[in-house]
Design a protein around this motif. Sequence first.
Motif: not given
Length: 348
Positions: A220-224, A252-253, A218, A88, A250
């Motif tokens: 953590d799977k929380e980065h864009d 979400e983005w 990534d 992250r 990712g």
Amino acid sequence: MAHIGIVGAGLAGAGAAYALRDTDHDVTLVEKSRGVGGRAATRRKHGCRYDHGANYVKDGDDRTVELIRELGADGLVDVEEPVWTFGRDGEIEPSDRQESHKFTWEAGITQFAKRLLAATDAEVRTTVRAASVARDADTGTWTVTDTDGDDHGPFDRLLLTPPAPQTAALLAATAWDGDGGTLGALREAVEAVEFRTIRTLVLHYDFAVDVPWYAVVDVDKEHDVGWLAREECKDGHVPDGESLLVVQMGPEWSLAHYDDPLDEAAATVAGKAADLVGDDRLADPDWADDQGWRYALPDTGLDPSAGAVEAAREAGLHLAGDWVAGEGRAHRALWSGVEAGERIDGSL
């Protein structure tokens, strides 16, 4: 001799056809795209070649390596540079994971499906988008109707390999009289498989990026940014002295920016790539490309205990894909298809 129908000519469909190559069955694949390979896709632009879906084929196990080499070592690429990680905070560091083979071809990863199918006598009908499926209650055969209203078949066995949401839509449009509830239960099981959406941006530079890794992921799977890879690490893909970054954003983005215009999305992603790599020059690519993968990777797999899966097989309807295997890897899609092909042959 039976006639086998396969919807989808990605690695699962190609794997199934390959498994049936030495049988006396006729095999027909219908594929919505102009080419084969599915998400194991390659594109060419401005003198570059790049794998913008699946980036490579992981060895997985010895049988994958053996098969790849059986298909021909000419033009085969095994990326030597490692995959590093970041979290992250965006700090890139070496991975403690054991490195594996990372296979593609000088002509691109689409070679995998092409070579599998070239070893068969299967007929591949491209630009055919399946719209509905029907089973004849009298003969037990299956017919696929495309969006132009043309029928394909009848097939003694039918294999569906599109991503789970698209397969569920086909099942929703399936006519299967007297199935005793199997169709509805099968559709529910398929609909339960969750998929991630990924938008891929491809960024080109007229200079070489000097880093010790092929790609970063990534953890953590929380980065864009979910994944960033250097296509120049693959022989035959990028001219010397140039760089081509394949940046998979990712989920979400990707969902939030799936329909943003290319120039807008490329500028944003290039800035994020520059920050991540620590090279301000990456904020200004000289050209960009993109691909949206609405159904990129499965988060879950098909419940193997679902009784409807076996009941459908007994009626001649089979499923295959990475989502059936439960892992979004090219080799898992391949072997899911191979195993489905072997089951189909064993049922005849």
